[in-house]
Motif scaffolding. Structure first.
Motif, PDB file in Angstrom:
ATOM      1  N   GLU A 175     -50.334 -28.411 -23.357  1.00 24.54           N
ATOM      2  CA  GLU A 175     -50.497 -29.113 -22.094  1.00 24.54           C
ATOM      3  C   GLU A 175     -50.908 -30.554 -22.355  1.00 24.54           C
ATOM      4  O   GLU A 175     -51.731 -30.827 -23.229  1.00 24.54           O
ATOM      5  CB  GLU A 175     -51.567 -28.430 -21.247  1.00 24.54           C
ATOM      6  CG  GLU A 175     -51.825 -29.092 -19.900  1.00 24.54           C
ATOM      7  CD  GLU A 175     -53.023 -28.483 -19.211  1.00 24.54           C
ATOM      8  OE1 GLU A 175     -53.020 -28.453 -17.966  1.00 24.54           O
ATOM      9  OE2 GLU A 175     -53.960 -28.052 -19.891  1.00 24.54           O
ATOM     10  N   TRP A 196     -48.735 -24.067 -22.335  1.00 22.57           N
ATOM     11  CA  TRP A 196     -47.767 -23.648 -21.331  1.00 22.57           C
ATOM     12  C   TRP A 196     -46.703 -22.796 -22.032  1.00 22.57           C
ATOM     13  O   TRP A 196     -46.172 -23.188 -23.068  1.00 22.57           O
ATOM     14  CB  TRP A 196     -47.082 -24.841 -20.678  1.00 22.57           C
ATOM     15  CG  TRP A 196     -47.858 -25.465 -19.573  1.00 22.57           C
ATOM     16  CD1 TRP A 196     -48.575 -26.621 -19.605  1.00 22.57           C
ATOM     17  CD2 TRP A 196     -47.980 -24.958 -18.238  1.00 22.57           C
ATOM     18  NE1 TRP A 196     -49.147 -26.866 -18.381  1.00 22.57           N
ATOM     19  CE2 TRP A 196     -48.800 -25.874 -17.521  1.00 22.57           C
ATOM     20  CE3 TRP A 196     -47.481 -23.833 -17.577  1.00 22.57           C
ATOM     21  CZ2 TRP A 196     -49.127 -25.691 -16.186  1.00 22.57           C
ATOM     22  CZ3 TRP A 196     -47.813 -23.651 -16.233  1.00 22.57           C
ATOM     23  CH2 TRP A 196     -48.612 -24.564 -15.560  1.00 22.57           C
ATOM     24  N   ASP A 227     -55.512 -20.743 -21.616  1.00 22.57           N
ATOM     25  CA  ASP A 227     -56.579 -21.380 -22.386  1.00 22.57           C
ATOM     26  C   ASP A 227     -56.730 -20.539 -23.650  1.00 22.57           C
ATOM     27  O   ASP A 227     -57.187 -19.397 -23.589  1.00 22.57           O
ATOM     28  CB  ASP A 227     -57.871 -21.403 -21.576  1.00 22.57           C
ATOM     29  CG  ASP A 227     -58.993 -22.112 -22.304  1.00 22.57           C
ATOM     30  OD1 ASP A 227     -58.725 -22.763 -23.330  1.00 22.57           O
ATOM     31  OD2 ASP A 227     -60.160 -22.010 -21.855  1.00 22.57           O
ATOM     32  N   LEU A 241     -49.824 -20.796 -17.989  1.00 21.03           N
ATOM     33  CA  LEU A 241     -50.743 -21.675 -18.695  1.00 21.03           C
ATOM     34  C   LEU A 241     -51.929 -20.851 -19.189  1.00 21.03           C
ATOM     35  O   LEU A 241     -52.614 -20.201 -18.411  1.00 21.03           O
ATOM     36  CB  LEU A 241     -51.241 -22.794 -17.773  1.00 21.03           C
ATOM     37  CG  LEU A 241     -52.325 -23.716 -18.363  1.00 21.03           C
ATOM     38  CD1 LEU A 241     -51.802 -24.457 -19.597  1.00 21.03           C
ATOM     39  CD2 LEU A 241     -52.824 -24.700 -17.303  1.00 21.03           C
TER      40      LEU A 241
END
Length: 217
Positions: free
Chosen positions: A31, A42, A77, A75
């Motif tokens: 990202e 992503w 983390d 998306l």
């Protein structure tokens, strides 16, 4: 003189090789963000169940949390262990700036900016010393004149350069839109939009001087 370099790095020497073993059709990109931590990932081209199974089984991933699910993709983390994070430290050790990192078919395509070619060479040698088979695909020196007069975005420049080099503009075409998009690790629609906007910019730049002359009369 600032230098832009494009690397090709195998996932097996860096990160997420096991993820691609489970989800070979996935496209993964970092990202774009300003952050002290490694940006999120992503992911598109694969369903959530498949990619999460790959991330869970990947030794280069400590944890992955879904943040967004949209038409653009998923998306996550992602938390990397220290040995995986060391790869990013190798890339950035000489003051390099990571502009783009995208992976498809088990390979990372990385674009970086360095202060000069010496810093680029030091980074490349360091990667090789640590067992990362880094292939430098393209090097471009940036000048103030180039930066001032180019209205194309880096993504548009990349798309046009790849299309030209791969024979997309030849008759007959040396590569299809779908194949070129795969080479760049983006969707057919995204490539089409980048090329369209690049055409508009180039045509506008070409016609603008004539329009200025007409308007000045």
């Amino acid at each position: 003189m600032s230098t832009i370099a494009e690397f090709r790095l195998p996932a097996e020497d860096t990160v997420l090789a096991a993820t691609f073993d489970r989800a070979p059709e996935a496209t993964i990109r970092f990202e774009s963000s300003v952050s002290r931590s490694i940006p999120g990932l992503w992911i598109d081209g694969v369903d959530r169940e498949t990619i999460e199974a790959g991330l869970d089984a990947d030794p280069t991933v400590d944890a992955a949390e879904l943040l967004v699910a949209s038409d653009e993709g998923l998306l996550y983390d992602v938390t990397f262990p220290d040995d995986a994070r060391a790869i990013f430290e190798l890339l950035l050790a000489d003051g390099g700036a990571l502009l783009e990192a995208r992976a498809t078919n088990g390979w990372w395509a990385v674009r970086m900016r360095f202060r000069d070619r010496d810093d680029l060479c030091e980074t490349h040698e360091r990667l090789l010393e640590h067992g990362v088979n880094a292939d430098v695909r393209r090097v471009t020196d940036l000048t103030e004149t180039t930066a001032a007069h180019s209205r194309l975005t880096p993504e548009q420049q990349e798309a046009l350069s790849a299309a030209f080099e791969q024979g997309y503009f030849e008759i007959p075409r040396g590569i299809s839109m779908e194949e070129l998009a795969g080479e760049l690790g983006i969707s057919h629609q995204a490539l089409s939009e980048r090329l369209r906007r690049a055409y508009e910019t180039l045509v506008d730049e070409e016609l603008q001087p004539s329009n200025d002359q007409v308007n000045s009369r």
